[in-house]
Motif scaffolding. Structure first.
Motif: not given
Ligand code: NAD
Length: 526
Positions: A140, A142, A166, A169, A221-222, A225, A244, A277, A375
């Motif tokens: 998840i 942050w 997880k 960080e 997340g993004s 990733n 995402l 998001c 984004e």
């Molecule tokens: P991120 O992708 O950088 O990180 C998300 C999580 O993935 C973190 O816990 C990170 O440590 C982990 N991670 C990173 N690389 C990884 C890998 N190779 N393998 C497994 N885990 C890994 O995203 P972020 O910067 O924490 O959050 C922002 C993004 O999340 C934005 O794009 C936002 O739009 C998206 N988001 C989407 C939703 C939704 O419901 N669609 C909700 C909130 C945020």
């Protein structure tokens, strides 16, 4: 991961608004992650056999704790994420408690065994049992430290699974505290705290969780990733839900009420400083409203008070949660300004310490600016002018992302018409982001915004295997004798197919007669 992170054994946590050191959080090694999954698998055996009453009790303890200790909970969110007290309360506590309330009201209804028809097989009856998957891994982000943790875990938990989270960080400090709320709730009802665990670290800890072979991954997340997670999940054919990023459009129609439309856009864009998001990053205003909209939106954005949240109400918007996100925002805005964008508010990083970037509004945007398609996940509103409804819809759909969207109009039929044509996982008419709050609705995206859903009946059942059971309707226990194959079997099967699936009474009667004829011949040919 850089070499500094590789050498790290702990994450240093700080308050993004003032740099205050909060503490260190130990990083879990891949072996720690494997051990956590093994413990969770063991704990899940008892949890899978829990009654819905016990599951509701655990969820109620979580909600009760949050409400009883809401000031401390909000303070922790504010310190670790830099946001305001109001956003901690309305953006985190409210949706979390709302989700628990919904699960407690409807969870059993959607998860209990369900009778279905048996079609042709009239001597049988069918049912679906929603069997827990085992151990669900949630990776998840942050932006909502409490909400991302608790709301991610309660649905798989209600469905009878153990959960390993997880967290990001960037909010490791608060996450450690929040998971304990769940551990205490489980223990109060006599279940192991290993049913819900946290593993801490950077991206490689998330990767270790996938390698440790959990039964499903929820990734929030993004997009970048998300792709890595999909690739890694192929190793054990692990199913994934992908939540995402977004670049959500908000269409403001020419019949909309100006003041309401401006506040929808300001709220949709600057809540949690755009680190949302479902932030309305692209505001598409129909031409007759455009100038008035820009003027009023600029006035409001320029009047917002930004600073460190010290109590409720001292600022309108707080700090951004990560310095990386400030850098990303600054780079995208600087590029747009260099290429000719007009700044109606903000647009410049302030001097001094703290992760601050002001609410920013840009107009006169052109396709060569990265910010138009990327984004931001920061406090930037892009305002576009649309000639008419058709043009506005085309602009809204001109994106690789399709998470949520909004339409602002006084005309209900127009709202429905536009909503049905926007390519996104949800459309909110005359508001922003509220689709997430209605827990009866599924929450998820289309295009690069991902697949699978989190909320609603389907989001809950996603944490189960729908197991099909076909049982006897009567105590007859008749297995059909298919062998040896008789000389008339093919002809009688053919007549049966036409009788069952053919159209028109005459055609079916003809084949009924054929079937009777074949059966008589078969009897005499024995
Ligand atoms: P991120 O992708 O950088 O990180 C998300 C999580 O993935 C973190 O816990 C990170 O440590 C982990 N991670 C990173 N690389 C990884 C890998 N190779 N393998 C497994 N885990 C890994 O995203 P972020 O910067 O924490 O959050 C922002 C993004 O999340 C934005 O794009 C936002 O739009 C998206 N988001 C989407 C939703 C939704 O419901 N669609 C909700 C909130 C945020």
């Amino acid at each position: 991961m850089n070499s500094y992170q590789q050498a790290q054994t702990a994450i240093p946590c700080t308050n993004p608004a003032n740099g205050e050191y909060l503490g260190d959080v130990a990083i879990d090694t891949p072996d720690d992650v494997k051990a956590a999954v093994a413990r969770a698998r063991e704990a899940q055996k008892a949890w899978a056999n829990s009654t819905f009453k016990q599951r509701r009790a655990v969820l109620n303890h979580i909600s009760d704790y949050i409400l009883e200790n809401v000031d401390d909970v909000c303070e922790l969110i504010v310190k670790d994420a830099g946001k305001t007290y109001e956003n901690a309360l309305l953006g985190e506590v409210m949706p979390t408690c709302n989700k628990i309330k919904w699960l407690n009201k409807y969870g059993e209804k959607h998860l209990k065994s369900e009778k279905v028809g048996s079609g042709l097989l009239m001597h049988k009856k069918g049912r679906i049992e929603y069997v827990p998957l085992g151990v669900v891994g949630c990776i998840i982000p942050w932006n909502y430290p409490l909400q991302n943790i608790i709301s991610s875990l309660v649905a798989p938990l209600m469905a009878g699974n153990a959960v390993i989270l997880k967290p990001s960080e960037q909010v490791a400090f608060a996450s450690n505290k929040f998971v304990k709320i769940t551990n205490q709730a489980l223990e109060k009802e006599g279940f192991s705290k290993d049913t819900v665990q946290l593993v801490q670290g950077y991206g490689d800890t998330g990767a270790a969780l996938i390698s440790a072979r959990v039964d499903k991954i929820l990734f929030i997340g993004s997009v970048g990733n998300g792709r890595r997670i999909i690739q890694a999940s192929a190793e054990h054919i692990t199913p994934v839900v992908m939540e995402l990023g977004g670049k959500d459009p908000m269409i403001i129609c020419d019949d909309a009420h100006l003041e309401k439309a401006v506040h929808s856009a300001i709220g949709g864009c600057f809540i949690n400083l755009g680190q949302n998001c479902v932030a309305s990053e692209r505001i598409i205003v129909m031409a007759p409203m455009y100038d008035k909209f820009c003027q009023r939106a600029g006035e409001i954005a320029n009047s917002l008070r930004q600073g460190e949240a010290k109590r409720g109400g001292n600022v309108d918007v707080g700090a951004m949660t990560t310095p990386i996100q400030v850098d990303i925002t600054e780079k995208l805005v600087t590029d747009a300004i260099a290429k000719g964008a007009t700044v109606l508010a903000g647009g410049k990083r302030p001097e001094g310490n703290g992760c601050f970037y002001p609410p920013t509004i840009l107009t006169d945007l052109t396709d060569d600016m990265d910010i138009v398609t990327t984004e931001v996940f920061g406090p930037v509103m892009l305002v576009f002018k649309a000639n008419d409804e058709e043009h506005a819809i085309a602009m809204a759909n001109d994106s690789n992302l399709g998470l949520q969207s909004s339409v602002i109009t006084h005309d209900r039929a127009r709202g429905d018409r536009i909503a049905s044509r926007i390519e996104s996982g949800a459309v909110c008419i005359n508001d922003f982001g509220l689709c997430y709050v209605n827990q009866d609705l599924p929450f998820g995206g289309t295009k690069y915004s991902g697949y699978g859903v989190m909320n609603g009946r389907d989001g809950l059942r996603a944490y189960t295997t729908p197991k099909a059971i076909l049982a006897d309707r009567f105590p007859l226990e008749i297995p059909p004798a298919l062998f040896p194959v008789g000389s008339k079997d093919y002809d009688s099967a053919k007549a049966s197919m036409r009788l069952l699936f053919g159209r028109g009474i005459g055609y079916r009667l003809k084949n009924l007669m054929a079937l009777i004829g074949v059966s008589i011949m078969a009897k005499f040919s024995k």
